[in-house]
Enzyme design. Structure first.
Site, PDB file in Angstrom:
ATOM      1  N   ASP A 185       0.852  -1.188   0.000  1.00  0.00           N
ATOM      2  CA  ASP A 185       0.000   0.000   0.000  1.00  0.00           C
ATOM      3  C   ASP A 185       0.893   1.245   0.000  1.00  0.00           C
ATOM      4  O   ASP A 185       1.678   1.459   0.926  1.00  0.00           O
ATOM      5  CB  ASP A 185      -0.851  -0.048   1.287  1.00  0.00           C
ATOM      6  CG  ASP A 185      -2.159   0.693   1.140  1.00  0.00           C
ATOM      7  OD1 ASP A 185      -2.156   1.747   0.487  1.00  0.00           O
ATOM      8  OD2 ASP A 185      -3.158   0.225   1.701  1.00  0.00           O
ATOM      9  N   ASP A 218      -3.004   4.649  -2.432  1.00  0.00           N
ATOM     10  CA  ASP A 218      -4.004   5.296  -1.583  1.00  0.00           C
ATOM     11  C   ASP A 218      -4.461   6.634  -2.192  1.00  0.00           C
ATOM     12  O   ASP A 218      -3.613   7.418  -2.650  1.00  0.00           O
ATOM     13  CB  ASP A 218      -3.343   5.545  -0.220  1.00  0.00           C
ATOM     14  CG  ASP A 218      -4.326   5.992   0.838  1.00  0.00           C
ATOM     15  OD1 ASP A 218      -5.293   5.261   1.091  1.00  0.00           O
ATOM     16  OD2 ASP A 218      -4.115   7.076   1.429  1.00  0.00           O
ATOM     17  N   GLU A 263      -6.820   3.711  -5.520  1.00  0.00           N
ATOM     18  CA  GLU A 263      -8.022   4.026  -4.751  1.00  0.00           C
ATOM     19  C   GLU A 263      -8.506   5.398  -5.203  1.00  0.00           C
ATOM     20  O   GLU A 263      -7.811   6.397  -5.021  1.00  0.00           O
ATOM     21  CB  GLU A 263      -7.720   4.045  -3.258  1.00  0.00           C
ATOM     22  CG  GLU A 263      -9.011   4.188  -2.456  1.00  0.00           C
ATOM     23  CD  GLU A 263      -8.820   4.745  -1.061  1.00  0.00           C
ATOM     24  OE1 GLU A 263      -9.657   4.458  -0.195  1.00  0.00           O
ATOM     25  OE2 GLU A 263      -7.840   5.472  -0.820  1.00  0.00           O
ATOM     26  N   HIS A 290     -10.933  -2.058   4.810  1.00  0.00           N
ATOM     27  CA  HIS A 290     -10.698  -1.611   6.188  1.00  0.00           C
ATOM     28  C   HIS A 290     -11.391  -0.290   6.508  1.00  0.00           C
ATOM     29  O   HIS A 290     -11.281   0.199   7.624  1.00  0.00           O
ATOM     30  CB  HIS A 290      -9.196  -1.472   6.392  1.00  0.00           C
ATOM     31  CG  HIS A 290      -8.615  -0.421   5.484  1.00  0.00           C
ATOM     32  ND1 HIS A 290      -8.550  -0.570   4.116  1.00  0.00           N
ATOM     33  CD2 HIS A 290      -8.123   0.809   5.745  1.00  0.00           C
ATOM     34  CE1 HIS A 290      -8.040   0.510   3.581  1.00  0.00           C
ATOM     35  NE2 HIS A 290      -7.762   1.369   4.541  1.00  0.00           N
ATOM     36  N   ASP A 291     -12.041   0.338   5.515  1.00  0.00           N
ATOM     37  CA  ASP A 291     -12.763   1.596   5.745  1.00  0.00           C
ATOM     38  C   ASP A 291     -14.274   1.391   5.736  1.00  0.00           C
ATOM     39  O   ASP A 291     -15.029   2.343   5.958  1.00  0.00           O
ATOM     40  CB  ASP A 291     -12.443   2.619   4.641  1.00  0.00           C
ATOM     41  CG  ASP A 291     -10.985   3.040   4.621  1.00  0.00           C
ATOM     42  OD1 ASP A 291     -10.345   3.040   5.692  1.00  0.00           O
ATOM     43  OD2 ASP A 291     -10.487   3.360   3.525  1.00  0.00           O
TER      44      ASP A 291
HETATM   45  O1  TEU Z   1      -9.120   6.254   2.411  1.00  0.00           O
HETATM   46  C1  TEU Z   1      -9.570   7.301   1.636  1.00  0.00           C
HETATM   47  C2  TEU Z   1     -10.928   7.758   1.865  1.00  0.00           C
HETATM   48  O2  TEU Z   1     -11.252   8.866   1.499  1.00  0.00           O
HETATM   49  C3  TEU Z   1     -11.919   6.890   2.516  1.00  0.00           C
HETATM   50  O3  TEU Z   1     -12.121   5.633   2.176  1.00  0.00           O
HETATM   51  C4  TEU Z   1     -12.096   7.307   3.890  1.00  0.00           C
HETATM   52  O4  TEU Z   1     -11.827   6.305   4.803  1.00  0.00           O
HETATM   53  C5  TEU Z   1     -13.539   7.716   3.966  1.00  0.00           C
HETATM   54  O5  TEU Z   1     -13.719   8.797   3.104  1.00  0.00           O
HETATM   55  C6  TEU Z   1     -13.887   8.160   5.304  1.00  0.00           C
HETATM   56  O6  TEU Z   1     -15.252   8.426   5.318  1.00  0.00           O
HETATM   57  C7  TEU Z   1      -7.774   5.962   2.385  1.00  0.00           C
HETATM   58  C8  TEU Z   1      -7.486   4.805   3.303  1.00  0.00           C
HETATM   59  O7  TEU Z   1      -8.128   3.657   2.810  1.00  0.00           O
HETATM   60  C9  TEU Z   1      -7.899   5.180   4.684  1.00  0.00           C
HETATM   61  O8  TEU Z   1      -7.779   4.128   5.596  1.00  0.00           O
HETATM   62  C10 TEU Z   1      -7.042   6.355   5.097  1.00  0.00           C
HETATM   63  O9  TEU Z   1      -7.459   6.831   6.347  1.00  0.00           O
HETATM   64  C11 TEU Z   1      -7.096   7.503   4.092  1.00  0.00           C
HETATM   65  O10 TEU Z   1      -6.966   7.066   2.759  1.00  0.00           O
HETATM   66  C12 TEU Z   1      -5.979   8.475   4.337  1.00  0.00           C
HETATM   67  O11 TEU Z   1      -4.762   7.936   3.963  1.00  0.00           O
END
Ligand code: TEU
Length: 550
Positions: A96, A197, A248, A322-323
């Site tokens: 990642d 990311d 992403e 994980h989100d």
């Molecule tokens: O996530 C980006 C992101 O914008 C989302 O999936 C976020 O978790 C969501 O908008 C919240 O409501 C990525 C990663 O997957 C996440 O875990 C990180 O916190 C984020 O980037 C920052 O690096």
């Protein structure tokens, strides 16, 4: 031969996967220890969330050193060992890369703070208003304004996420060169793929105030993003056909994704988009409680399937990461129909056109943990938003109700390996509580049971390898307007696949628009599926039907 269209990726959240040293946090050796389990499931890749040196304000998405492994996860030797052991089992490791921002503890940011002009230009600094207002009104994704003031400099730096995650200045060619070097560094050490990311946020465009919204239209899919990705790809992984990459894409558009993930655009192998997971939001607002909108879910999934296929671009297909909350809690049934609904949801994703991703625990039907107090939460976004909801006047109980449904911690509880006290995850105290239902929902009780959710995922993964129509077929929605059934057809060189899913508990009668004569059932979540001109679908019933022309 290698082909990412025939592959399935398994996502490991290292902190919650398997702890071998008793500190309550998973580690790299823990992933190595569980490779046989993943091989048994049949996956081709493991995408691992960041395990680099980090203050862990955002669980490793705040990186302080891109080239060093955080000691709490292990050592470089552990990583190399993991790659070797994975390779023996035909599994490749994807890392990642968090390139939109670094931790403010990163050496670059520290040098910038200390007054080094060269490193100051690695980040995005602006002057604010004379009255102490920030440079513009953009909002951080984790709540509040997206700028942080540094009094010694008299300037503000941009952070689209937490204030300890400073956005990098991709306009600066030195930043881009450094990041290319990081990619090469991990390629040299055994990584076979990357997940990037929020990589569609790297080109900021202008810094105007947006009085209509939170600012995302200025920095999402920004003016130079394709140029940057093309440059990164061509200088590193793009020259190696064995490499797989996924970007992403936050709040992206399909038109941009045709380029990000086009067959010959020279950017990435595939994209994650999230529109189909905002169907239980109100607009872009996630911190609300509304039932999911099934018509919208289908419409989005189907239009991305057809649009990306028409433009020869490739999707990553998924429900969980994980989100996101656990899908069986979100769109399925945690109760009586737990197993059939979990299997049905797996079937929907795995028969689509795209590379499926399985998030740890999804393959055994893990649920949301049902936390009831703030001290059980660890996630910065959840904690911030709890306070924001309270400040808006919402009752504490209602704020908890919302967190229980939407918090990112829903998916971050430890992997449920067995039914013992610590779920077989650790000998120590887990960094986040284990879901109490691990006594019933766990891997040990499923791996050798041919009727388990695990066995169903195993079959889905095997089908993709066996039937070209699943990997390469086109996509056609069936009865798209139906209010409870999600059905589609795939076709490829005389092979036909019809996938029918009753998305609800209520039984449904359905006349399939495709003549099903000559079809056989490859997979179902009931023991005695029957095929006919009129189908009687039981709660959450799912059918994968196949025919090959003579
Ligand atoms: O996530 C980006 C992101 O914008 C989302 O999936 C976020 O978790 C969501 O908008 C919240 O409501 C990525 C990663 O997957 C996440 O875990 C990180 O916190 C984020 O980037 C920052 O690096």
């Amino acid at each position: 031969m290698f082909d990412f269209r025939k592959s399935v990726v398994y996502q490991v959240y290292p902190k919650s996967f398997y702890d071998t040293d008793g500190d309550g946090m998973g580690d790299l050796r823990g992933v190595t220890a569980k490779l046989d389990y993943l091989q048994k499931l049949g996956v081709d890749y493991i995408w691992m969330n960041p395990f680099f040196v980090s203050p862990q304000r955002d669980n490793g998405y705040d990186i302080a050193d891109y080239r060093a492994i955080d000691p709490r996860f292990g050592t470089m030797e552990d990583f190399e060992q993991l790659c070797r052991e994975a390779d023996k089992r035909g599994i490749r490791i994807m890392l990642d890369m968090v390139f939109n921002h670094t931790s403010t503890k990163h050496e670059w940011f520290q040098k910038a703070l200390a007054g080094d002009k060269e490193y100051e230009d690695f980040y995005i600094w602006r002057e604010g208003g004379a009255d102490g207002t920030p440079p513009n009104n953009w909002e951080s994704k984790f709540g509040g304004n997206a700028w942080e003031y540094v009094p010694e400099k008299g300037k503000w730096y941009l952070h689209l996420f937490d204030r300890t995650q400073a956005d990098l200045n991709w306009e600066n060619p030195r930043v881009r060169e450094e990041l290319r070097d990081v990619v090469r560094f991990w390629m040299d050490r055994g990584a076979k793929g990357f997940r990037f990311d929020v990589v569609n946020l790297i080109s900021k465009g202008s810094y105007e105030s947006d009085y209509e919204g939170d600012g995302r239209r200025f920095y999402t899919d920004g003016p130079r993003v394709h140029e940057y990705l093309h440059e990164l790809s061509q200088a590193t992984f793009g020259t190696d056909a064995e490499f797989v990459t996924v970007g992403e894409m936050s709040s992206t558009t399909m038109e941009n994704c045709y380029r990000y993930a086009g067959a010959d655009t020279g950017e990435l192998s595939m994209v994650f988009s999230f529109h189909h997971l905002k169907v239980d939001f109100v607009g872009n607002e996630k911190w609300v409680l509304v039932p999911f909108d099934f018509a919208k879910l289908k419409n989005i999934l189907f239009s991305w399937q057809t649009g990306m296929a028409e433009h020869d671009a490739w999707n990553a297909v998924f429900w969980c990461n994980h989100d996101q909350p656990r899908v069986v809690s979100r769109f399925g049934d945690e109760g009586e129909y737990w197993a059939p609904s979990a299997k049905m949801l797996g079937t929907v994703i795995h028969c689509l056109r795209g590379t499926p991703y399985v998030y740890q625990g999804e393959e055994i039907g893990m649920t949301n943990p049902g936390f009831t107090s703030l001290d059980q939460y660890r996630d910065v976004e959840s904690i911030n938003h709890f306070h924001i909801l309270r400040d808006r006047g919402l009752h504490e109980d209602s704020a908890y109700d919302i967190l229980r449904v939407h918090s990112r911690d829903n998916s971050r509880t430890p992997m449920q390996w067995d039914g013992t006290e610590k779920a077989g995850f650790t000998q120590g105290t887990p960094w986040i509580e284990i879901t109490p239902n691990h006594t019933k929902i766990n891997a040990a009780s499923q791996v050798d049971d041919p009727d388990s959710i695990f066995a169903h995922y195993q079959k889905l993964i095997a089908l993709r390898k066996q039937y070209d129509v699943i990997a390469y077929g086109d996509f056609q929605p069936l009865d798209a307007e139906n209010p409870t059934i999600l059905a589609y057809m795939r076709q490829w060189k005389g092979e036909q696949l019809v996938v029918i899913n009753n998305f609800y508990r209520k039984p449904a009668e359905w006349a399939c628009p495709v003549d099903l004569t000559g079809f056989t059932c490859l997979l179902s979540n009931y023991a005695d599926p029957s095929i006919g001109s009129k189908l009687h679908l039981r709660p959450y019933e799912s059918l994968v039907l196949y025919r090959k022309a003579e």
